[in-house]
Design a protein around this motif. Structure first.
Motif, PDB file in Angstrom:
ATOM      1  N   HIS A  58       0.874  -1.182   0.000  1.00 42.93           N
ATOM      2  CA  HIS A  58       0.000   0.000   0.000  1.00 42.93           C
ATOM      3  C   HIS A  58       0.900   1.218   0.000  1.00 42.93           C
ATOM      4  O   HIS A  58       2.056   1.147   0.409  1.00 42.93           O
ATOM      5  CB  HIS A  58      -0.997  -0.014   1.168  1.00 42.93           C
ATOM      6  CG  HIS A  58      -0.415   0.254   2.520  1.00 42.93           C
ATOM      7  ND1 HIS A  58      -1.184   0.531   3.625  1.00 42.93           N
ATOM      8  CD2 HIS A  58       0.856   0.284   2.980  1.00 42.93           C
ATOM      9  CE1 HIS A  58      -0.435   0.717   4.689  1.00 42.93           C
ATOM     10  NE2 HIS A  58       0.806   0.573   4.329  1.00 42.93           N
ATOM     11  N   THR A  63      -6.013   8.217   0.292  1.00 46.03           N
ATOM     12  CA  THR A  63      -6.864   7.343  -0.505  1.00 46.03           C
ATOM     13  C   THR A  63      -7.458   8.165  -1.647  1.00 46.03           C
ATOM     14  O   THR A  63      -7.391   9.393  -1.653  1.00 46.03           O
ATOM     15  CB  THR A  63      -8.026   6.765   0.329  1.00 46.03           C
ATOM     16  OG1 THR A  63      -8.798   7.854   0.824  1.00 46.03           O
ATOM     17  CG2 THR A  63      -7.529   5.927   1.475  1.00 46.03           C
ATOM     18  N   ASN A  65     -11.072   7.895  -4.294  1.00 38.76           N
ATOM     19  CA  ASN A  65     -12.274   7.101  -4.580  1.00 38.76           C
ATOM     20  C   ASN A  65     -13.010   7.558  -5.837  1.00 38.76           C
ATOM     21  O   ASN A  65     -14.149   7.192  -6.053  1.00 38.76           O
ATOM     22  CB  ASN A  65     -13.220   7.097  -3.380  1.00 38.76           C
ATOM     23  CG  ASN A  65     -13.632   8.489  -2.972  1.00 38.76           C
ATOM     24  OD1 ASN A  65     -13.386   9.458  -3.697  1.00 38.76           O
ATOM     25  ND2 ASN A  65     -14.239   8.599  -1.811  1.00 38.76           N
ATOM     26  N   CYS A  70      -7.888   9.616  -8.069  1.00 35.72           N
ATOM     27  CA  CYS A  70      -6.896   8.547  -8.212  1.00 35.72           C
ATOM     28  C   CYS A  70      -5.822   8.911  -9.230  1.00 35.72           C
ATOM     29  O   CYS A  70      -4.651   8.580  -9.039  1.00 35.72           O
ATOM     30  CB  CYS A  70      -7.580   7.237  -8.580  1.00 35.72           C
ATOM     31  SG  CYS A  70      -8.520   6.535  -7.201  1.00 35.72           S
ATOM     32  N   GLN A  73      -3.573  11.138  -7.357  1.00 35.91           N
ATOM     33  CA  GLN A  73      -2.776  10.378  -6.385  1.00 35.91           C
ATOM     34  C   GLN A  73      -1.660   9.604  -7.094  1.00 35.91           C
ATOM     35  O   GLN A  73      -0.542   9.540  -6.592  1.00 35.91           O
ATOM     36  CB  GLN A  73      -3.662   9.440  -5.567  1.00 35.91           C
ATOM     37  CG  GLN A  73      -2.951   8.757  -4.410  1.00 35.91           C
ATOM     38  CD  GLN A  73      -2.350   9.733  -3.413  1.00 35.91           C
ATOM     39  OE1 GLN A  73      -2.674  10.924  -3.366  1.00 35.91           O
ATOM     40  NE2 GLN A  73      -1.450   9.243  -2.586  1.00 35.91           N
ATOM     41  N   GLU A  98      -9.235   3.177  -4.996  1.00 33.52           N
ATOM     42  CA  GLU A  98     -10.498   2.838  -4.333  1.00 33.52           C
ATOM     43  C   GLU A  98     -11.688   3.088  -5.251  1.00 33.52           C
ATOM     44  O   GLU A  98     -12.809   2.747  -4.913  1.00 33.52           O
ATOM     45  CB  GLU A  98     -10.652   3.607  -3.020  1.00 33.52           C
ATOM     46  CG  GLU A  98      -9.717   3.092  -1.945  1.00 33.52           C
ATOM     47  CD  GLU A  98     -10.123   3.516  -0.550  1.00 33.52           C
ATOM     48  OE1 GLU A  98     -11.124   4.249  -0.372  1.00 33.52           O
ATOM     49  OE2 GLU A  98      -9.428   3.110   0.406  1.00 33.52           O
ATOM     50  N   GLY A 130      -3.534   4.200  -0.671  1.00 31.66           N
ATOM     51  CA  GLY A 130      -4.183   4.457   0.606  1.00 31.66           C
ATOM     52  C   GLY A 130      -3.413   3.775   1.730  1.00 31.66           C
ATOM     53  O   GLY A 130      -2.393   3.125   1.502  1.00 31.66           O
ATOM     54  N   TYR A 132      -3.878   1.055   4.745  1.00 29.84           N
ATOM     55  CA  TYR A 132      -4.776  -0.025   5.153  1.00 29.84           C
ATOM     56  C   TYR A 132      -4.328  -0.696   6.447  1.00 29.84           C
ATOM     57  O   TYR A 132      -4.521  -1.885   6.636  1.00 29.84           O
ATOM     58  CB  TYR A 132      -4.954  -1.010   3.992  1.00 29.84           C
ATOM     59  CG  TYR A 132      -5.516  -0.269   2.810  1.00 29.84           C
ATOM     60  CD1 TYR A 132      -6.849   0.136   2.825  1.00 29.84           C
ATOM     61  CD2 TYR A 132      -4.717   0.134   1.762  1.00 29.84           C
ATOM     62  CE1 TYR A 132      -7.373   0.894   1.794  1.00 29.84           C
ATOM     63  CE2 TYR A 132      -5.234   0.889   0.723  1.00 29.84           C
ATOM     64  CZ  TYR A 132      -6.555   1.256   0.743  1.00 29.84           C
ATOM     65  OH  TYR A 132      -7.070   2.011  -0.262  1.00 29.84           O
ATOM     66  N   PRO A 137      -9.637  -1.989   2.264  1.00 27.18           N
ATOM     67  CA  PRO A 137      -9.918  -1.384   0.967  1.00 27.18           C
ATOM     68  C   PRO A 137     -11.329  -1.780   0.535  1.00 27.18           C
ATOM     69  O   PRO A 137     -11.821  -2.843   0.948  1.00 27.18           O
ATOM     70  CB  PRO A 137      -8.884  -2.018   0.024  1.00 27.18           C
ATOM     71  CG  PRO A 137      -8.110  -2.989   0.810  1.00 27.18           C
ATOM     72  CD  PRO A 137      -8.627  -3.014   2.198  1.00 27.18           C
TER      73      PRO A 137
END
Length: 192
Positions: A58, A63, A65, A70, A73, A98, A130, A132, A137
């Motif tokens: 990870h 995170t 979504n 994303c 990220q 995610e 993210g 975890y 997830p």
């Protein structure tokens, strides 16, 4: 007559999905580097295929979504790896969001920088974007990772008897986080 039965079997098995996996069986949409606006890669070392190992990690960061988050990220991770650490590209072969999408990192063919000198040349690195340690997830991200692995086998990039390892199985780290690690230990190809 037996010859006709054998011929019919060879024709029907692929149509029914009972034959060997084929590249066209890989219908997983992977977000290409161009779509998430990746910087050009300077990496040149190839992975010998089919690859025997998959290391799951990870990012331990933010995170995401939605595709927009994303993509940002993935760019953030690549920027850190290239600009701050001086690597030739984002460390991972693939990044899982995610949002349930897979983002192309170095892809199937290029050696990653995800798990140290011994494992990088013999493993595909898949990271979940993210942290975890405390949370799971979402199911769609886990499903995307499983589909990616099936796709790798169908393409011939992954050995059909591949082994999944948690990042902490191959390096001293908390990655892929306690919650994700518990999940991957239940996957059929997981080996400690």
């Amino acid at each position: 007559m037996p010859h006709h039965c054998a011929l019919l079997t060879w024709v029907l098995f692929p149509l029914l999905g009972l034959g060997a996996a084929r590249e066209e069986d890989c219908s997983l949409p992977i977000v290409p580097r161009k779509e998430w606006q990746a910087l050009p890669s300077l990496c040149t070392q190839s992975l010998s295929q089919p690859v025997r190992y998959v290391v799951v990690s990870h990012t331990a960061g933010s995170t995401c979504n939605s595709p927009a988050l994303c993509e940002q990220q993935a760019r953030n991770v690549q920027f850190y790896h290239k600009q701050k650490l001086g690597w030739c590209d984002v460390a991972y072969n693939f990044l899982i969001g995610e949002d349930g999408l897979v983002y192309e990192g170095r892809g199937w063919d290029i050696k990653g920088d995800h798990s140290g000198r011994h494992w990088n040349p013999i493993a595909i690195g898949i990271t979940f974007m993210g942290n975890y340690m405390e949370r799971l997830p979402p199911t769609r991200a886990l499903r995307a990772a499983q589909s990616l692995l099936a796709c790798g086998v169908a393409k011939g990039a992954l050995n059909p008897n591949y082994e999944v390892k948690g990042h902490r199985d191959v390096q001293q780290t908390l990655s892929p986080g306690d919650q994700l690690y518990q999940i991957i230990q239940t996957w059929p190809h997981y080996r400690e």
